[in-house]
Design an enzyme around this catalytic site. Structure first.
Site, PDB file in Angstrom:
ATOM      1  CE  LYS A   1      -2.379  -0.535   3.793  1.00 47.01           C
ATOM      2  NZ  LYS A   1      -1.832  -1.821   4.240  1.00 47.01           N
TER       3      LYS A   1
ATOM      4  NE  ARG B   1      -4.675  -0.883   9.557  1.00 49.58           N
ATOM      5  CZ  ARG B   1      -3.562  -0.354   9.036  1.00 49.58           C
ATOM      6  NH1 ARG B   1      -3.549   0.876   8.597  1.00 49.58           N
ATOM      7  NH2 ARG B   1      -2.470  -1.071   8.967  1.00 49.58           N
TER       8      ARG B   1
ATOM      9  NE  ARG C   1       7.645  -3.491   6.208  1.00 49.38           N
ATOM     10  CZ  ARG C   1       6.505  -2.832   6.172  1.00 49.38           C
ATOM     11  NH1 ARG C   1       5.978  -2.466   5.006  1.00 49.38           N
ATOM     12  NH2 ARG C   1       5.852  -2.547   7.290  1.00 49.38           N
TER      13      ARG C   1
ATOM     14  NE  ARG D   1       6.004  -0.422  10.124  1.00 48.01           N
ATOM     15  CZ  ARG D   1       4.856  -0.296   9.480  1.00 48.01           C
ATOM     16  NH1 ARG D   1       4.823   0.294   8.295  1.00 48.01           N
ATOM     17  NH2 ARG D   1       3.737  -0.761  10.000  1.00 48.01           N
TER      18      ARG D   1
HETATM   19  P1  AMP Z   1       0.574   0.752   8.788  1.00 45.84           P
HETATM   20  O1  AMP Z   1       1.776   1.621   8.631  1.00 45.84           O
HETATM   21  O2  AMP Z   1      -0.569   1.146   7.894  1.00 45.84           O
HETATM   22  O3  AMP Z   1       0.903  -0.725   8.713  1.00 45.84           O
HETATM   23  O4  AMP Z   1       0.033   1.012  10.287  1.00 45.84           O
HETATM   24  C1  AMP Z   1       0.850   0.737  11.405  1.00 45.84           C
HETATM   25  C2  AMP Z   1       0.000   0.680  12.650  1.00 45.84           C
HETATM   26  O5  AMP Z   1      -0.640   1.960  12.864  1.00 45.84           O
HETATM   27  C3  AMP Z   1      -1.143  -0.322  12.640  1.00 45.84           C
HETATM   28  O6  AMP Z   1      -0.725  -1.632  12.964  1.00 45.84           O
HETATM   29  C4  AMP Z   1      -2.073   0.276  13.702  1.00 45.84           C
HETATM   30  O7  AMP Z   1      -1.582   0.036  14.996  1.00 45.84           O
HETATM   31  C5  AMP Z   1      -1.932   1.769  13.426  1.00 45.84           C
HETATM   32  N1  AMP Z   1      -2.930   2.240  12.453  1.00 45.84           N
HETATM   33  C6  AMP Z   1      -2.679   2.736  11.206  1.00 45.84           C
HETATM   34  N2  AMP Z   1      -3.815   3.079  10.597  1.00 45.84           N
HETATM   35  C7  AMP Z   1      -4.821   2.770  11.453  1.00 45.84           C
HETATM   36  C8  AMP Z   1      -6.237   2.867  11.385  1.00 45.84           C
HETATM   37  N3  AMP Z   1      -6.881   3.341  10.302  1.00 45.84           N
HETATM   38  N4  AMP Z   1      -6.954   2.448  12.468  1.00 45.84           N
HETATM   39  C9  AMP Z   1      -6.348   2.000  13.570  1.00 45.84           C
HETATM   40  N5  AMP Z   1      -5.018   1.865  13.694  1.00 45.84           N
HETATM   41  C10 AMP Z   1      -4.245   2.246  12.646  1.00 45.84           C
END
Ligand code: AMP
Length: 227
Positions: free
Chosen positions: A22, A97, A134, A162
């Site tokens: 994404k 989400r 990664r 990460r």
């Molecule tokens: P990502 O970088 O999109 O993988 O997001 C990393 C982390 O941020 C996720 O595992 C959640 O803990 C939090 N997070 C990101 N977007 C959301 C969302 N829309 N709703 C809730 N938690 C989020």
């Protein structure tokens, strides 16, 4: 799209498992259309880096691989979109989400017509392998697959794993996706907003599929998200 004309600044959201690509693809979409790339994950990582009381709360959820509670998410998104968010267009990366978050987004931007939702489809075992191997640039966020070492090819920053890409947190994130986020795909499909994109392959191959979908769907119509 509501009026059948090609939007100059489309409003796009991108779904997909953690590890579906994404972030990489949303950056490309944003550059192609000249629209803001809004990643809730990036916004939360910035919040965590500030090490405020809010940052520490958010960090606990992220470190566990759980979703941050909806009220905090909506505050962050509303703040980032600002009052002109719908007019400026956007590509939303990692938000919504869940179905409740999608309903909140519809309320936030009311009256609101989403132009396109893309679901980047990769099997869980592919996503797991991508995430656990990664490295990500600590400065610009660029993702480098396959355990590459050295400096970021984009900005020269240092690349590292990460914090939430360890095996057990990845397992949790993938389970949360299946339970809470995956139903959103059908929810958007029922509103005729969704196109599923095969997310397997090199980033350029996936990008070509996305470009083709944008070319077709941004001129052929969508519905009001709130309907
Ligand atoms: P990502 O970088 O999109 O993988 O997001 C990393 C982390 O941020 C996720 O595992 C959640 O803990 C939090 N997070 C990101 N977007 C959301 C969302 N829309 N709703 C809730 N938690 C989020």
């Amino acid at each position: 799209m509501a009026n059948g004309a090609t939007p100059e600044r489309p409003r796009i959201l991108v779904l997909g498992r953690p590890g579906s690509g994404k972030g990489t693809q949303c950056a490309r979409i944003a550059a192609r259309f000249g629209i803001p790339h809004i990643s809730t994950g990036d916004l939360f990582r910035a919040t965590v880096a500030r090490d405020t009381p809010l940052g520490r709360v958010v960090r606990a959820y992220m470190d566990a691989g759980d979703l941050v509670p909806d009220d905090l998410v909506l505050d962050v998104v509303a703040d980032r979109l600002g009052p002109d968010g719908a007019a400026l267009g956007f590509v939303l990366d990692g938000f919504p989400r869940s179905i409740p978050q999608a309903e909140q987004l519809a309320d936030l931007l009311d009256p609101f017509a989403l132009d396109l939702a893309l679901d980047l489809v990769v099997p869980a075992d592919v996503a797991r392998l991508r995430l656990t191997t990664r490295l990500v640039c600590g400065d610009c966020g660029r993702s480098v697959g396959g355990g590459a070492i050295g400096a970021c090819g984009d900005c020269g920053g240092s690349v590292e794993a990460r914090a939430d890409d360890d095996a057990s947190t990845v397992a949790r994130r993938l389970a949360v996706y299946d339970r809470t986020t995956a139903p959103l795909s059908d929810w958007l499909d029922r509103r005729e907003l969704l196109i599923r994109i095969d997310g397997i392959g090199r980033p350029a191959e996936v990008a070509a599929r996305i470009d083709a979908a944008c070319d077709v769907l941004l001129v052929s119509g969508s519905e009001d998200l709130a309907s």
